[in-house]
Design a protein around this motif. Structure first.
Motif, PDB file in Angstrom:
ATOM      1  N   LEU A  10       0.791  -1.231   0.000  1.00  0.00           N
ATOM      2  CA  LEU A  10       0.000   0.000   0.000  1.00  0.00           C
ATOM      3  C   LEU A  10       0.823   1.281   0.000  1.00  0.00           C
ATOM      4  O   LEU A  10       0.255   2.366  -0.077  1.00  0.00           O
ATOM      5  CB  LEU A  10      -0.936   0.008   1.227  1.00  0.00           C
ATOM      6  CG  LEU A  10      -1.934  -1.157   1.301  1.00  0.00           C
ATOM      7  CD1 LEU A  10      -2.779  -1.046   2.560  1.00  0.00           C
ATOM      8  CD2 LEU A  10      -2.819  -1.197   0.061  1.00  0.00           C
ATOM      9  N   ARG A  11       2.131   1.181   0.078  1.00  0.00           N
ATOM     10  CA  ARG A  11       2.914   2.408   0.141  1.00  0.00           C
ATOM     11  C   ARG A  11       2.990   3.118  -1.209  1.00  0.00           C
ATOM     12  O   ARG A  11       3.206   4.331  -1.270  1.00  0.00           O
ATOM     13  CB  ARG A  11       4.327   2.099   0.647  1.00  0.00           C
ATOM     14  CG  ARG A  11       5.165   1.251  -0.302  1.00  0.00           C
ATOM     15  CD  ARG A  11       6.527   0.927   0.288  1.00  0.00           C
ATOM     16  NE  ARG A  11       7.305   0.051  -0.579  1.00  0.00           N
ATOM     17  CZ  ARG A  11       8.513  -0.410  -0.270  1.00  0.00           C
ATOM     18  NH1 ARG A  11       9.058  -0.070   0.894  1.00  0.00           N
ATOM     19  NH2 ARG A  11       9.157  -1.209  -1.095  1.00  0.00           N
ATOM     20  N   VAL A  18      -4.542   0.643  -8.346  1.00  0.00           N
ATOM     21  CA  VAL A  18      -4.767  -0.651  -8.986  1.00  0.00           C
ATOM     22  C   VAL A  18      -5.591  -1.566  -8.096  1.00  0.00           C
ATOM     23  O   VAL A  18      -6.459  -2.316  -8.569  1.00  0.00           O
ATOM     24  CB  VAL A  18      -3.411  -1.303  -9.341  1.00  0.00           C
ATOM     25  CG1 VAL A  18      -3.611  -2.746  -9.790  1.00  0.00           C
ATOM     26  CG2 VAL A  18      -2.701  -0.513 -10.424  1.00  0.00           C
ATOM     27  N   THR A  19      -5.361  -1.490  -6.799  1.00  0.00           N
ATOM     28  CA  THR A  19      -6.008  -2.408  -5.872  1.00  0.00           C
ATOM     29  C   THR A  19      -7.455  -2.039  -5.593  1.00  0.00           C
ATOM     30  O   THR A  19      -8.324  -2.919  -5.516  1.00  0.00           O
ATOM     31  CB  THR A  19      -5.231  -2.467  -4.547  1.00  0.00           C
ATOM     32  OG1 THR A  19      -3.862  -2.823  -4.823  1.00  0.00           O
ATOM     33  CG2 THR A  19      -5.834  -3.493  -3.610  1.00  0.00           C
ATOM     34  N   LEU A 190      -5.430 -13.040  -7.400  1.00  0.00           N
ATOM     35  CA  LEU A 190      -4.386 -13.841  -8.019  1.00  0.00           C
ATOM     36  C   LEU A 190      -3.164 -13.005  -8.366  1.00  0.00           C
ATOM     37  O   LEU A 190      -2.013 -13.421  -8.132  1.00  0.00           O
ATOM     38  CB  LEU A 190      -4.926 -14.522  -9.277  1.00  0.00           C
ATOM     39  CG  LEU A 190      -5.771 -15.775  -9.090  1.00  0.00           C
ATOM     40  CD1 LEU A 190      -6.368 -16.216 -10.407  1.00  0.00           C
ATOM     41  CD2 LEU A 190      -4.931 -16.905  -8.494  1.00  0.00           C
ATOM     42  N   LEU A 191      -3.381 -11.829  -8.940  1.00  0.00           N
ATOM     43  CA  LEU A 191      -2.248 -11.001  -9.335  1.00  0.00           C
ATOM     44  C   LEU A 191      -1.445 -10.538  -8.137  1.00  0.00           C
ATOM     45  O   LEU A 191      -0.208 -10.479  -8.176  1.00  0.00           O
ATOM     46  CB  LEU A 191      -2.747  -9.796 -10.136  1.00  0.00           C
ATOM     47  CG  LEU A 191      -3.213 -10.092 -11.566  1.00  0.00           C
ATOM     48  CD1 LEU A 191      -3.785  -8.843 -12.210  1.00  0.00           C
ATOM     49  CD2 LEU A 191      -2.063 -10.646 -12.398  1.00  0.00           C
ATOM     50  N   LEU A 192      -2.117 -10.187  -7.044  1.00  0.00           N
ATOM     51  CA  LEU A 192      -1.402  -9.712  -5.860  1.00  0.00           C
ATOM     52  C   LEU A 192      -0.539 -10.812  -5.249  1.00  0.00           C
ATOM     53  O   LEU A 192       0.636 -10.597  -4.931  1.00  0.00           O
ATOM     54  CB  LEU A 192      -2.397  -9.196  -4.818  1.00  0.00           C
ATOM     55  CG  LEU A 192      -3.058  -7.842  -5.121  1.00  0.00           C
ATOM     56  CD1 LEU A 192      -4.135  -7.534  -4.089  1.00  0.00           C
ATOM     57  CD2 LEU A 192      -2.022  -6.730  -5.146  1.00  0.00           C
ATOM     58  N   ILE A 229      -7.432  -9.617   3.441  1.00  0.00           N
ATOM     59  CA  ILE A 229      -8.119  -8.417   3.942  1.00  0.00           C
ATOM     60  C   ILE A 229      -8.357  -7.429   2.806  1.00  0.00           C
ATOM     61  O   ILE A 229      -9.449  -6.856   2.673  1.00  0.00           O
ATOM     62  CB  ILE A 229      -7.292  -7.786   5.079  1.00  0.00           C
ATOM     63  CG1 ILE A 229      -7.222  -8.749   6.274  1.00  0.00           C
ATOM     64  CG2 ILE A 229      -7.902  -6.454   5.503  1.00  0.00           C
ATOM     65  CD1 ILE A 229      -6.316  -8.275   7.387  1.00  0.00           C
ATOM     66  N   ILE A 230      -7.336  -7.219   1.987  1.00  0.00           N
ATOM     67  CA  ILE A 230      -7.497  -6.324   0.837  1.00  0.00           C
ATOM     68  C   ILE A 230      -8.572  -6.857  -0.102  1.00  0.00           C
ATOM     69  O   ILE A 230      -9.401  -6.101  -0.625  1.00  0.00           O
ATOM     70  CB  ILE A 230      -6.151  -6.163   0.101  1.00  0.00           C
ATOM     71  CG1 ILE A 230      -5.152  -5.421   0.986  1.00  0.00           C
ATOM     72  CG2 ILE A 230      -6.341  -5.416  -1.218  1.00  0.00           C
ATOM     73  CD1 ILE A 230      -3.751  -5.352   0.406  1.00  0.00           C
ATOM     74  N   GLY A 231      -8.581  -8.176  -0.324  1.00  0.00           N
ATOM     75  CA  GLY A 231      -9.590  -8.771  -1.178  1.00  0.00           C
ATOM     76  C   GLY A 231     -10.996  -8.598  -0.638  1.00  0.00           C
ATOM     77  O   GLY A 231     -11.941  -8.364  -1.395  1.00  0.00           O
TER      78      GLY A 231
END
Length: 369
Positions: A10-11, A18-19, A190-192, A229-231
């Motif tokens: 996240l920095r 993108v996220t 998947l990409l992350l 968590i991001i997902g």
């Protein structure tokens, strides 16, 4: 490891876009694109009869929301030109003698010339045309029978009353938008994760991690939980867009939706980590992700019904996590069913998640221990 992954992901402001922003854009674009509803079909009219009956039939086509009359053609060459250029998808051709055949009680043929390049659209247009011509012919028969037998001796006829459950207006967008949500979330997860381990290899920090007392399963969880968590944040965002923007109903439990999404994300993140442990560079990881994702999407039932696939392919889809999650999403969104109905799909996702995470930990131990 958890803190490190959050900071590293996240920095970068571009990575945050993108996220969290790109998935919203994808849902909006793909949500409008994936629809099988066919309306306002460009239609040309080739009326060789020029009678009251032919004009009556043409008026029924013109009054429908499915057909837009763009031109009245005068010869076969112009009809073919419109079809060849793609300016017209359909041409309604009424031959000479149409009205005479109707008056004589004979079969009066009407030809609908279709651009069959897109077979799905052509089939739908043919169905719309049948829904116009069939009642037209039936009304003519009833009128003639009434004239012969008297106003009080109209023949009886069956009447089909259709009631559609779960998608009352039969809008294809309600069917496809839950699948779009699945695709967007899956690709992001998947990409992350597919870059997580291979990135450590490329920048040379894997050896530093190995000298720490971290265990393989702790490493896997440290790489998985932040992206999970991001997902989940992405799930909430794209679900909100799908329900508020496209007005797709959520008739089931929101708690079950979030719980099943967490279970599915765990499975997909496991597959992403597996790809990352196998790959040596980020380019290999990205290519492997797309090689895995697109067949999985095509075999999920999102675009093509699984029941129409060959038996061997149907058996292959049992290994596809997207198939189970798509069933869960459509069940919660459209049908409002609960755990008592969806537990087989949830159990399959849980089993696949456990197996793939165990496999990742084994590979990590053998490769880096």
């Amino acid at each position: 490891m958890l803190v490190k992954e959050f900071i590293q992901t996240l920095r970068d402001p571009r990575m945050r876009v993108v996220t969290f922003v790109i998935p919203v854009f994808q849902v909006l674009v793909i949500g409008y694109a994936v629809t099988t509803d066919v309306k306002h079909v460009p239609t040309a009219i080739y009326d060789l009869d020029r009678s009251v009956a032919s004009r009556d039939l043409i008026s029924r086509f013109a009054a429908s929301i499915y057909f837009d009359v763009i031109e009245y053609v005068e010869d076969d060459r112009r009809m073919q030109e419109l079809i060849d250029r793609g300016d017209a998808v359909a041409v309604l051709r009424i031959n000479r003698g149409f009205a005479e055949d109707l008056e004589a009680g004979r079969v009066a043929s009407v030809q609908l010339v279709l651009d069959g390049t897109d077979s799905n659209t052509a089939g739908i247009v043919l169905g719309y045309a049948s829904r116009i011509t069939t009642p037209y012919g039936r009304n003519i028969l009833i009128d003639r029978f009434t004239q012969l037998q008297g106003a009080f001796n109209k023949p009886g006829r069956p009447e089909l009353r259709v009631r559609a459950w779960f998608n009352e207006n039969l809008e294809s967008r309600n069917y496809y938008v839950p699948g779009v949500i699945m695709i967007v979330v899956s690709l992001a997860a998947l990409l992350l994760t597919s870059m997580a381990v291979v990135r450590e290899k490329e920048i040379g920090t894997m050896e530093q991690i190995m000298v720490t007392p971290i265990r393989p399963m702790e490493f896997v969880l440290g790489k998985t939980v932040p992206f999970a968590i991001i997902g989940m944040v992405d799930v909430i965002i794209v679900t909100t867009v799908g329900t508020l923007w496209f007005e797709v109903p959520i008739r089931g439990s929101l708690a079950l939706l979030l719980a099943s999404s967490a279970l599915y994300l765990t499975t997909m993140l496991g597959f992403g980590l597996l790809i990352s442990t196998i790959s040596q560079t980020q380019q290999q990881a990205m290519m492997s992700t797309f090689f895995f994702f697109f067949p999985a999407m095509l075999l999920s039932g999102f675009a093509f019904p699984i029941a129409n696939m060959p038996p061997v392919i149907q058996w292959l889809t049992l290994l596809n996590p997207l198939r189970y999650f798509l069933t869960v999403l459509r069940g919660i969104f459209l049908k409002g069913v609960g755990f008592e109905i969806l537990w087989p799909q949830l159990a399959a996702l849980a089993a696949m998640g456990i197996v793939v995470l165990w496999w990742v930990s084994i590979r990590f131990r053998k490769t880096y221990a």
